[in-house]
Every structure is written in structure tokens, then in C-alpha cells.
Write a protein that holds these residues in place. Structure first.
Motif, PDB file in Angstrom:
ATOM      1  N   VAL A  66      86.315  76.356  -1.414  1.00 27.01           N
ATOM      2  CA  VAL A  66      86.579  77.702  -1.929  1.00 27.01           C
ATOM      3  C   VAL A  66      85.929  77.884  -3.294  1.00 27.01           C
ATOM      4  O   VAL A  66      85.288  78.917  -3.569  1.00 27.01           O
ATOM      5  N   ALA A  67      86.074  76.898  -4.179  1.00 26.81           N
ATOM      6  CA  ALA A  67      85.492  77.015  -5.518  1.00 26.81           C
ATOM      7  C   ALA A  67      83.967  77.106  -5.455  1.00 26.81           C
ATOM      8  O   ALA A  67      83.357  77.961  -6.122  1.00 26.81           O
ATOM      9  N   THR A  68      83.336  76.268  -4.636  1.00 27.23           N
ATOM     10  CA  THR A  68      81.877  76.294  -4.533  1.00 27.23           C
ATOM     11  C   THR A  68      81.392  77.567  -3.851  1.00 27.23           C
ATOM     12  O   THR A  68      80.370  78.143  -4.248  1.00 27.23           O
ATOM     13  N   GLY A  69      82.110  78.027  -2.831  1.00 27.69           N
ATOM     14  CA  GLY A  69      81.705  79.257  -2.155  1.00 27.69           C
ATOM     15  C   GLY A  69      81.757  80.463  -3.069  1.00 27.69           C
ATOM     16  O   GLY A  69      80.847  81.296  -3.065  1.00 27.69           O
ATOM     17  N   VAL A  70      82.829  80.572  -3.873  1.00 33.93           N
ATOM     18  CA  VAL A  70      82.932  81.685  -4.823  1.00 33.93           C
ATOM     19  C   VAL A  70      81.844  81.584  -5.878  1.00 33.93           C
ATOM     20  O   VAL A  70      81.217  82.592  -6.257  1.00 33.93           O
ATOM     21  N   ALA A 117      82.514  85.790   2.892  1.00 35.41           N
ATOM     22  CA  ALA A 117      83.623  86.713   2.627  1.00 35.41           C
ATOM     23  C   ALA A 117      83.501  87.349   1.247  1.00 35.41           C
ATOM     24  O   ALA A 117      83.778  88.544   1.078  1.00 35.41           O
ATOM     25  N   VAL A 118      83.091  86.584   0.245  1.00 40.14           N
ATOM     26  CA  VAL A 118      82.940  87.129  -1.105  1.00 40.14           C
ATOM     27  C   VAL A 118      81.782  88.116  -1.154  1.00 40.14           C
ATOM     28  O   VAL A 118      81.877  89.178  -1.783  1.00 40.14           O
ATOM     29  N   ARG A 119      80.696  87.810  -0.501  1.00 33.38           N
ATOM     30  CA  ARG A 119      79.549  88.718  -0.516  1.00 33.38           C
ATOM     31  C   ARG A 119      79.806  89.999   0.266  1.00 33.38           C
ATOM     32  O   ARG A 119      79.136  91.011   0.033  1.00 33.38           O
ATOM     33  N   ALA A 120      80.758  89.973   1.196  1.00 32.10           N
ATOM     34  CA  ALA A 120      81.055  91.163   1.996  1.00 32.10           C
ATOM     35  C   ALA A 120      82.019  92.125   1.308  1.00 32.10           C
ATOM     36  O   ALA A 120      82.280  93.203   1.847  1.00 32.10           O
ATOM     37  N   LEU A 121      82.540  91.756   0.136  1.00 34.68           N
ATOM     38  CA  LEU A 121      83.480  92.637  -0.565  1.00 34.68           C
ATOM     39  C   LEU A 121      82.765  93.887  -1.065  1.00 34.68           C
ATOM     40  O   LEU A 121      81.624  93.826  -1.536  1.00 34.68           O
ATOM     41  N   VAL A 132      88.349  83.089   4.069  1.00 32.65           N
ATOM     42  CA  VAL A 132      88.653  81.721   3.655  1.00 32.65           C
ATOM     43  C   VAL A 132      89.497  81.019   4.711  1.00 32.65           C
ATOM     44  O   VAL A 132      89.229  79.869   5.083  1.00 32.65           O
ATOM     45  N   PHE A 133      90.512  81.695   5.222  1.00 38.06           N
ATOM     46  CA  PHE A 133      91.374  81.057   6.214  1.00 38.06           C
ATOM     47  C   PHE A 133      90.677  80.920   7.560  1.00 38.06           C
ATOM     48  O   PHE A 133      91.032  80.035   8.355  1.00 38.06           O
ATOM     49  N   GLY A 134      89.695  81.759   7.823  1.00 36.69           N
ATOM     50  CA  GLY A 134      88.874  81.526   9.002  1.00 36.69           C
ATOM     51  C   GLY A 134      88.111  80.211   8.890  1.00 36.69           C
ATOM     52  O   GLY A 134      88.035  79.439   9.851  1.00 36.69           O
ATOM     53  N   VAL A 151      84.414  75.717   5.222  1.00 36.81           N
ATOM     54  CA  VAL A 151      85.125  76.487   4.206  1.00 36.81           C
ATOM     55  C   VAL A 151      84.140  77.129   3.235  1.00 36.81           C
ATOM     56  O   VAL A 151      84.290  78.290   2.838  1.00 36.81           O
ATOM     57  N   LEU A 152      83.124  76.379   2.839  1.00 40.51           N
ATOM     58  CA  LEU A 152      82.116  76.902   1.915  1.00 40.51           C
ATOM     59  C   LEU A 152      81.401  78.117   2.486  1.00 40.51           C
ATOM     60  O   LEU A 152      81.287  79.166   1.828  1.00 40.51           O
ATOM     61  N   VAL A 153      80.920  78.010   3.712  1.00 40.16           N
ATOM     62  CA  VAL A 153      80.145  79.093   4.316  1.00 40.16           C
ATOM     63  C   VAL A 153      81.020  80.333   4.527  1.00 40.16           C
ATOM     64  O   VAL A 153      80.607  81.465   4.235  1.00 40.16           O
ATOM     65  N   SER A 154      82.246  80.138   5.017  1.00 37.23           N
ATOM     66  CA  SER A 154      83.132  81.284   5.242  1.00 37.23           C
ATOM     67  C   SER A 154      83.498  81.974   3.935  1.00 37.23           C
ATOM     68  O   SER A 154      83.526  83.205   3.859  1.00 37.23           O
ATOM     69  N   THR A 155      83.765  81.197   2.892  1.00 40.87           N
ATOM     70  CA  THR A 155      84.108  81.786   1.601  1.00 40.87           C
ATOM     71  C   THR A 155      82.924  82.547   1.017  1.00 40.87           C
ATOM     72  O   THR A 155      83.078  83.655   0.479  1.00 40.87           O
ATOM     73  N   ARG A 156      81.756  81.982   1.121  1.00 36.83           N
ATOM     74  CA  ARG A 156      80.564  82.642   0.578  1.00 36.83           C
ATOM     75  C   ARG A 156      80.309  83.977   1.265  1.00 36.83           C
ATOM     76  O   ARG A 156      80.064  84.997   0.599  1.00 36.83           O
TER      77      ARG A 156
END
Length: 302
Positions: A77-81, A142-146, A177-179, A135-140
Motif C-alpha cells: 500500500v505504501a509503495t503503491g501510493v 486505485a489511486v490513479r483512478a481517483l 486495495v482490498f481487491g 497489492v502494489l498494482v491494485s493500490t497504484r
């Protein structure tokens, strides 16, 4: 209750088919005569439950999977954000991560043996690596889709970078993230069992491989059933936690085969006789903008 009954029936039917094919030694193309029957596996399972080795293996595997998965969740999560929010981080870490990501985590077993002083730390490293990249790919993503509108709203109200991170980025990215966490926990079980088979001393994977080497096929199926149940329980726990933390999301009740309700037709209120005669607006009618007119307009929009 009917759905739960159907699920129990499907499981019972699968077990009954397994028992029938193995007890009759069916060998059409698949060699079911080599498989142990359901009763043989049940006897082996009962014998394992009464011994201390089963619970020791269970504890070791759960400790390894939880330690590696929690580390992967925090780091992923930290690296993805960071990669999604910083161009510098994306340029520095992106190429390295994309080169390492296609490598299967189980292929890192030799690296773990050479890198870490104990097999226990190496197995945790493999488990963490397996869950880290989903987790990294999903978080990245998800953040870019905001939508940028939320961030601009916080900035307009005087919020800084940390306020945006805590109020917009992390809550908005939680579904994605939970995905990734749901995918990561399953991949972690695959890799931790494989690592235990190769370099472990205790654990469900180690015991399953030992049973295979001594041709104890009921014991092998006991290990497989244990892995399946543990994987299902941990995946369910992650999904329940995700639903609880994302209760603000709209939920839709899916009923297969059900027809959607037909929209109600707006009924235009009839003005009373005095008002109609005088030509003035009627209270609660369309011209007055009262509750009736608002309700009719909402129904029309629906």
C-alpha cells in the motif's frame, strides 16, 4: 436458507461422486483407482487431529502466512501510493519493480536460501514477495483512478498534502486495495506451501510433501484439504474486513433471474375547483412547487 442448503448439497454431491468413483475403481481415462476414498481420508484426518504434529504444522504455516502477508500489505500500500502520487518515485522505483514483478515468487527460493540466515526468514520473504505485487498494482491503479475533484475540494478548504492523503487518497483507494489483498492472500498460500515443500522443516506444505515421499496418499489429501480450508478462511476474513471498512460504498442486492422493478408513473395532481376557476396556483400542486410537485418530478426522473 435455500442458498445455504444448495451449497451444502453441492459439496455433498462432490464428495459422493468422489466416493463412488474411487470405491468402484473407475479407470476410463482418469485413474480414480489410484485415489484414496473419502472414508480413507476421513480416517487419516481423524488420526492427524489427535496427534501433536498436525497442530504444530498448522501453527507454523499460519504464522508464516500472516507475517508475510501483513508485511506485504503495509509495504504494498505504501509503495503503491508513493508511485502513484510521485513522478520521482515512479521513475526511480517503477523500472525495478516492473522487472522483478514477472518473476514467480517460488523462483526466489534459491535467493532466499542464500540471502537469509534461516529457512524461516526465507519462507516469510517468499510469502511477502508473493503478496506484495498484487497489492502494489491494485493500490497504484486505485489511486490513479481517483477523481481530481475531491483533491481540489480539500485544497480549496485549506487542506494540505497529509490531509489529502488521509481524507481522499486512502479512503478512495480502499476498494482497490482490498481487491489486491484478496488476490495477495491466495497467492501467498500457494507460495508458502511450495516454499515449505522445498526448504521447510515444519508446516502443512512440508508435511504434505513428506506424506507423498512415503506414499501416504490419504495424508496427502489431508494436507490438501487443510490448505483449502485455511485459504478459504483467510480470504473470507480479508473480504469481510474490506466490506466493513468500505461500508460507505453503495451496495446492490443481486438476485439472479429477478426482474428489475418497473418505475412508478407520475400522477399529475388535479387542482381543486375554486383554484381552477380562479386560475391561481394550488398548494401542493405543480405550480406551487410543493411536496407533491417535487415527488412527481423525482418519479419522472426515475
Amino acid at each position: 436458507m435455500s442458498r445455504y442448503a444448495l451449497r451444502v448439497f453441492s459439496l455433498a454431491a462432490a464428495l459422493g461422486l468422489w466416493q463412488t468413483l474411487t470405491s468402484l475403481n473407475v479407470d476410463l481415462w482418469l485413474r480414480f483407482s489410484q485415489f484414496p476414498t473419502v472414508t480413507d481420508v476421513a480416517r487419516a484426518f481423524a488420526a492427524r487431529l489427535s496427534g501433536p504434529d498436525y497442530w504444530t504444522d498448522l501453527t507454523d504455516s499460519l504464522t508464516r502466512i500472516l507475517t508475510g502477508f501483513l508485511l506485504a500489505a503495509v509495504l504494498g500500500v505504501a509503495t503503491g501510493v508513493l508511485v502513484a502520487r510521485s513522478r520521482l518515485a515512479e521513475d526511480l522505483l517503477g523500472p525495478v519493480l516492473e522487472v522483478i514483478r514477472p518473476i514467480p515468487a517460488i523462483a526466489l527460493v534459491p535467493v532466499a536460501i542464500l540471502l537469509f540466515p534461516s529457512n524461516e526468514q526465507g519462507i516469510v520473504f517468499i510469502t511477502c514477495t508473493a503478496a506484495f505485487f498484487p497489492v502494489l498494482v491494485s493500490t497504484r491503479h486505485a489511486v490513479r483512478a481517483l477523481t481530481p475533484m475531491w483533491e481540489e475540494a480539500v485544497r480549496t478548504m485549506g487542506g494540505g498534502r497529509w490531509r489529502i492523503l488521509g481524507s481522499v487518497v486512502l479512503p478512495g483507494a480502499l476498494p482497490g486495495v482490498f481487491g489486491g489483498l484478496s488476490v495477495g492472500i491466495g497467492v501467498s498460500w500457494i507460495c508458502v506451501i511450495s516454499a515449505e515443500m522445498i526448504s521447510g522443516q515444519y508446516g502443512v506444505g512440508y508435511r504434505t510433501w513428506q506424506d507423498y515421499t512415503v506414499v501416504d496418499y490419504p495424508g496427502v489429501f489431508v494436507g490438501m484439504v487443510t490448505i483449502g480450508v485455511l485459504g478459504w478462511l483467510t480470504s473470507t476474513a480479508v473480504e469481510l474486513l474490506g466490506r466493513r471498512l468500505t461500508r460507505w460504498l453503495p451496495r446492490t442486492a443481486y438476485v439472479p433471474g429477478a426482474r428489475p422493478p418497473r418505475p412508478a408513473r407520475a400522477v399529475k395532481p388535479t387542482p381543486t375547483a375554486p383554484a381552477a376557476a380562479s386560475g391561481g396556483p394550488v398548494s401542493g400542486g405543480p405550480a406551487s412547487g410543493g411536496p407533491a410537485s417535487e415527488e412527481a418530478r423525482d418519479e419522472h426522473l426515475v
